[in-house]
Design a protein around this motif. Structure first.
Motif, short mmCIF file in Angstrom:
data_model
loop_
_atom_site.label_atom_id
_atom_site.label_comp_id
_atom_site.label_asym_id
_atom_site.label_seq_id
_atom_site.Cartn_x
_atom_site.Cartn_y
_atom_site.Cartn_z
N LEU A 445 0.84 -1.21 0.00
CA LEU A 445 0.00 0.00 0.00
C LEU A 445 0.87 1.26 0.00
N VAL A 454 -6.09 2.47 0.25
CA VAL A 454 -5.88 2.13 1.67
C VAL A 454 -7.22 2.06 2.38
N VAL A 482 -0.09 3.93 6.29
CA VAL A 482 -1.45 3.40 6.34
C VAL A 482 -2.30 4.15 7.36
#
Length: 860
Positions: A445, A454, A482
C-alpha cells in the motif's frame, strides 16, 4: 614492479562508472573524496580500513572482507594499496600484489607462483622474486572477488605445494598460498560476497556493513557541489529510503545521488517510494540511450525475460547464448547500461533491484507472457524480494505515466488484474493474524501511494486491532503511511520493537492520530523520548502504555517534561525500571495546570515509600485529577500510609481507586488508612490490599470503616492475607450495617472457616447488604461451609451477581443444594466452581439448571 607503477595502475584504470554500476574505485580515489565504510568484527563496529590494517598485523595475517554487492569492498582495497604506494600505511610490506579472482579463472594449465604473479601484470625482476622467497613476511597478496572464482579452494581436494618453482593449477597455487603451505609467512587480504569458499580461509573475517547514516551524509556532501542541494537530497533519502538495508551500499548511494541531481537540476519533485525512484532511473537510462519507443519497449521486454529467467532459476548471470534467446539482437549496444560482463561472456544485472524492477515493468507491458499475477509471483518468489513492491507501485497511473511516454501503453487488463488480486489477497491477509503478512500488505500500500485504496482495503471488519511485534524501521514507515491515510484511529499496539530516534520520527504522525498508543515490551532509546512526548502532546492520544519497557528514571524525566500540556488520561508505567527518583517528575505532571491524567499504573517499580510520598503530596494540589492509582509490588510499607491518608482527607484528592497489591502495608499501615476512610472528605471507592501482610488485627479498624456514616468504599480486596476466623467475623459485623456501601468483596485465601461462611451467608440475606460480587475462593470449608452460601443465593434478598468458590473442596454432595439455589435466584450471572472435587456425575444436573436459568451468563 615499482610502487609508482602500482599506483598508476590503480589511478589510471578505466572509468567504468554507470548510474547503476556505481562510481569506479579510480574515480573515487582520484577525487580525494573517499568515504570509508563500516565493518563489523565480532561485536564491534569499526572503520573497514582500520580493521584491515589491524588484522594484517595479527598472528594469522589473513583478513577476509565479506559483504554484499556495492558495499565498498573493492574501493577500500584499491585505496589501501594506493596508500601503501604513497608510504602512508602497511610499510612493513615490501611487496603488495593485487589480483582479481575473475581474471585468474581464465588461466589454464599449470604454472608456478612467479608466473602467476607475472600474469597479474607484475613485471617483477628475478632479484625481487628472490627477496619475496627469502622474506615472505614482507609480502601481501590482495585478492578481490572470491565469489567470482568458480573453482574450490578446499585444501583437502588439492595436492598442496610448498615449492615456489613447482608448476601447479591456479586453484592449487591459491589453495597452497591461503593455507600457508606455499610462501609461509605471507599476508593475505581477500574480498568477496558471501560464498562457500570463505570457509576454507583462516584468519580475521570482517563483515562489511557499508555506510552508516553519518557516512552517507558525508558522501552526499561530497557528491553535490551545492550544500543546500546536498542537504535536501540527503534528508529526503533518509526519510524515504534510509530504512532499507541496501541504502548502506555506496553503489546505491551513487545511483540515488545521480538521479536526485538530475531531478533537482530539472526542477522535478523527488520520489517518495522505492518504486518511484526506479521509475526515474529507468526513464533516465532510456532517455540517455535515445532509442525509439518501439526499440525501448523491446529492450525492456528483453531485459524482463532475462530477469525472469535469472530470478526463476536463482542464477545471478546468463550466458551469451541465453542472452541471444531473450531478444536482445537489435539492442545489444544498449545493454551496457543495465548489464555487466563477468567471466567469459557471462552477463548479469548491475543490481538485483533493477532486475526485479524491469520484470515488474515487463509484466504490465506484455500480457501474453505474464498473464497471471499470482503465478508470476509464485514463479519468482525464491529469488525476488521486491517484485511485488514494484508491481504495486507500477499499478498506479501517477507512477507508470512517465514510462508510458517512453515505452508505450501499459496493459489495462494487467493493471486491473493486479489490483483485483491485491485487494482480494490483502483483505484475506488482514482477516488473519500473520503479522509478517500484514506488514507486507502495508508495504505494498505504501508503494502504491493511493489513499483511496488504503481506505478500501483497511476497513475495520477487514483489519482487526493487531499488536505489531518486532517492527523493523521499514515496517514502521509502511504502518505510519497506512494510519495517516486512515486518519484518527483508536489504537496502535507495538511490542518487542527497538524504538530508536528514527523509529519515533517515522511513527510520530501516527501517534498524534491515535487515542491509545501501546509501546509495551519495547526497547526505548533516550533520543526517541522527546519525539514521543511531542507527538502525544500535539495529538489526540488519551492513553499511553509503556509497560515492560526499559524506560528508567532518566527517560521518564524527559517524557514528563514533554507531557506538560498533554490531553493524556491514562499512563501505564508497569515494569519500567523506575525508582523514587522519577516520582518528582510524575508529581510535576500531575500538578500542572493543564494536566488531564486520571489513571496512573506503576506496578513492579521500586519507588518505595519515598517515591510514593511525592505522589501523595501531588494529590493535595487542586490541579491533580488523578482518580486511579495502581502501584502493586512497589516496595511500599506502613511508613508512607500517613502521607497517603493525609492526601485522601485534603479535600483536593479526586482519587477513587488504589491498588496496593503485594506491598507490605501491614496492620499498622491499614490502621492509618482506616482513620482517613472515616473522614467526610475522603471519597475513595476501591481499596485493594491483596497480599499486603495483614492479619486479623486489622479487621477491627476495617469494621469501624464499615460502620462509619462517611464510608464511601464500594470495593475491598483483602485476598491472600491471614485474616482468620476472628478477623473475618469482625468484618461481617461491619457489613451488617444497613447503609454499608460495599458491593465487591474479595477474601480469596484468607484462612476462612465454615463459621465465617455462615456469617457471610447471614449478611447476604439481611435485606440491606449491597454485595454483588463475592470472592471466597481458596478457603477449604467444603460442602458444609459453602451450603450457607447456597442458602443465601436462594434467598430473595440476596443481590449477588458474581460468586467465586473455586478450590473450596466441593464435592458431588453439594450439587442438589447448588441447583436448588440457582433455580430460586434471579440475579446471579457468573459462578466460578473450578478446581473442586466435582465429578462427571454432577454435570447433567448443573447443565439442566443452566438451561433453565436464562439470567445465568457464565459457569466456570
Amino acid at each position: 614492479m615499482e610502487k609508482v607503477d602500482v599506483l598508476n595502475r590503480i589511478l589510471k584504470a578505466e572509468d567504468t562508472a554507470t548510474i547503476l554500476g556505481g562510481q569506479s574505485p579510480a574515480s573515487v580515489i582520484n577525487s580525494g573524496k573517499y568515504v570509508p565504510v563500516t565493518a563489523k568484527t565480532q561485536d564491534n563496529l569499526r572503520c573497514l580500513d582500520d580493521a584491515i590494517r589491524t588484522g594484517l598485523c595479527g598472528e594469522i595475517r589473513t583478513v577476509v572482507v565479506v559483504g554484499p554487492e556495492g558495499s565498498g569492498k573493492t574501493t577500500a582495497l584499491h585505496k589501501l594499496v594506493a596508500d601503501w604506494t604513497k608510504g602512508e600505511c602497511l610499510q612493513n610490506f615490501s611487496h603488495v600484489f593485487n589480483f582479481q579472482f575473475r581474471e585468474m579463472g581464465f588461466s589454464a594449465g599449470e604454472l608456478c607462483l612467479e608466473t602467476l604473479i607475472q600474469q597479474g601484470h607484475y613485471q617483477i625482476p628475478p632479484e625481487s622474486m628472490c627477496l619475496v622467497a627469502e622474506k615472505p613476511d614482507g609480502v601481501l597478496f590482495v585478492f578481490d572477488g572470491l565469489d567470482e572464482y568458480k573453482h574450490s579452494l578446499d585444501p583437502t581436494v588439492h595436492t598442496l605445494t610448498s615449492d615456489l618453482n613447482q608448476p601447479a593449477s591456479v586453484s592449487c597455487l591459491l589453495a597452497s598460498l591461503l593455507d600457508g603451505a606455499l610462501l609461509k609467512g605471507a599476508a593475505f587480504l581477500v574480498a568477496t560476497r558471501p560464498t562457500d569458499n570463505v570457509k576454507f580461509l583462516k584468519g580475521t573475517q570482517l563483515e562489511v556493513l557499508g555506510f552508516q547514516k553519518q557516512q552517507r551524509q558525508v558522501y552526499f556532501n561530497n557528491f553535490f557541489t551545492d550544500h543546500a542541494a546536498a542537504n535536501k537530497a540527503f534528508l529526503h533519502m533518509e526519510r524515504t529510503l534510509g530504512f532499507y538495508d541496501f541504502c548502506a551500499a555506496p553503489k546505491f548511494c551513487w545511483t540515488v545521488c545521480s538521479i536526485y541531481k538530475w531531478l533537482i537540476d530539472s526542477g522535478t519533485k523527488l520520489p517518495e517510494t522505492l518504486s518511484q525512484l526506479f521509475v526515474h532511473i529507468l526513464v533516465h537510462l532510456i532517455q540517455t540511450l535515445s532509442l525509439s519507443k518501439a526499440c525501448s519497449r523491446g529492450l525492456v521486454l528483453a531485459l524482463g525475460r532475462m530477469a525472469s529467467h535469472c530470478l526463476h532459476n536463482q542464477h545471478s548471470s546468463c550466458s551469451k547464448h541465453a542472452i541471444d534467446s531473450f531478444g536482445f539482437q537489435q539492442n545489444l549496444t544498449s545493454v551496457d547500461s543495465f548489464l555487466r560482463v563477468q567471466g567469459e561472456e557471462e552477463f548479469s544485472f548491475h543490481s538485483q533491484l533493477i532486475q526485479e524492477f524491469v520484470l515488474a515493468v515487463a509484466f504490465f507491458l506484455d500480457v501474453s507472457t505474464y498473464d497471471d499475477v499470482e503465478k508470476m509471483l509464485d514463479n519468482h518468489k525464491g529469488g525476488a524480494k521486491f517484485l511485488d513492491f514494484f508491481m504495486s507501485g507500477l499499478s498506479e497511473p501517477a507512477q507508470y505515466r512517465l514510462l508510458e511516454d517512453l515505452l508505450g501503453m501499459f496493459s489495462s487488463d494487467q493493471i486491473k488484474g493486479f489490483k483485483s488480486w491485491f485487494k482480494s489477497s490483502s483483505e484475506k491477509t488482514l482477516r488473519e493474524y500473520n503479522k509478517s503478512e500484514h506488514y507486507r500488505c502495508f508495504h505494498l500500500l505504501h508503494q502504491a501511494q493511493n489513499e483511496t485504496l488504503v481506505k478500501e482495503i483497511l476497513t475495520p471488519p477487514a483489519h482487526p486491532r493487531v499488536s505489531h511485534e518486532n517492527l523493523r524501521l521499514q515496517d514502521c514507515v509502511a504502518l505510519n503511511y497506512v494510519i495517516t491515510c486512515l486518519g484518527k484511529r483508536e489504537t496502535l499496539g507495538v511490542s518487542r520493537t527497538t524504538v530508536l530516534r528514527e523509529t519515533m520520527e517515522v511513527l510520530a504522525p501516527s501517534v498524534s492520530l491515535l487515542h491509545t498508543v501501546i509501546l509495551s515490551n519495547c526497547s526505548i532509546y533516550k533520543e526517541s523520548v522527546p519525539l514521543l512526548a511531542s507527538a502525544v502532546s500535539l495529538g489526540v492520544t488519551r492513553e499511553l502504555d509503556l509497560s515492560h519497557s526499559n524506560l528508567g528514571d532518566e527517560k521518564l524525566q524527559i517524557l514528563c517534561a514533554g507531557l506538560s500540556k498533554t490531553e493524556l488520561h491514562r499512563l501505564n508505567l508497569n515494569v519500567c525500571e523506575l525508582t523514587a527518583a522519577c516520582c518528582g517528575d510524575l508529581a510535576s505532571v500531575l500538578t500542572s495546570e493543564t494536566s488531564q491524567l486520571r489513571i496512573l499504573q506503576m506496578m513492579f517499580n521500586q519507588i518505595g515509600d519515598q517515591g510514593f510520598t511525592k505522589l501523595c503530596e501531588a494529590m493535595h494540589s487542586p490541579n491533580c485529577k488523578l482518580e486511579e492509582l495502581e502501584i502493586p509490588n512497589c516496595d511500599l510499607t506502613a511508613a508512607s500510609m500517613e502521607a497517603f491518608a493525609a492526601s485522601l482527607c485534603s479535600g483536593e484528592s479526586k482519587l477513587r481507586r488504589i491498588d496496593f497489591k503485594d506491598n507490605m502495608i501491614g496492620d499498622s499501615g491499614v490502621q492509618a488508612l482506616c482513620k482517613a476512610l472515616q473522614q467526610p472528605l475522603c471519597k475513595l471507592q476501591s481499596l485493594r490490599l491483596f497480599g499486603s501482610g495483614l492479619t486479623g488485627a486489622c479487621c477491627s479498624d476495617l469494621k469501624d470503616v464499615f460502620m462509619s456514616e462517611h464510608c464511601s468504599l464500594s470495593e475491598l480486596d483483602l485476598s491472600l492475607n491471614d485474616l482468620g476466623q476472628e478477623g473475618a467475623l469482625l468484618l461481617c459485623q461491619g457489613l451488617k450495617r444497613p447503609s454499608c456501601p460495599i458491593e465487591i468483596l474479595r477474601l480469596t485465601r484468607c484462612e476462612l472457616t465454615p463459621a465465617v461462611f455462615e456469617e457471610v451467608g447471614s449478611v447476604l440475606k439481611n435485606g440491606t447488604c449491597q454485595i454483588k460480587s463475592l470472592h471466597l475462593d481458596i478457603n477449604s470449608v467444603g460442602d458444609k461451609g459453602v451450603k450457607y452460601l447456597w442458602d443465601a443465593v436462594a434467598h430473595p434478598s440476596c443481590l449477588l451477581e458474581e460468586l467465586n468458590v473455586e478450590m473450596t473442596e466441593l464435592t458431588d454432595a453439594c450439587v442438589e443444594d447448588l441447583c436448588a439455589a440457582l433455580r430460586d435466584n434471579d440475579t446471579l450471572k457468573l459462578l466460578e466452581l473450578r478446581n473442586n472435587c466435582l465429578t462427571d456425575a454432577a454435570v447433567p444436573a448443573i447443565v439442566q439448571v443452566m438451561k433453565e436459568k436464562v439470567s445465568m451468563e457464565e459457569l466456570k
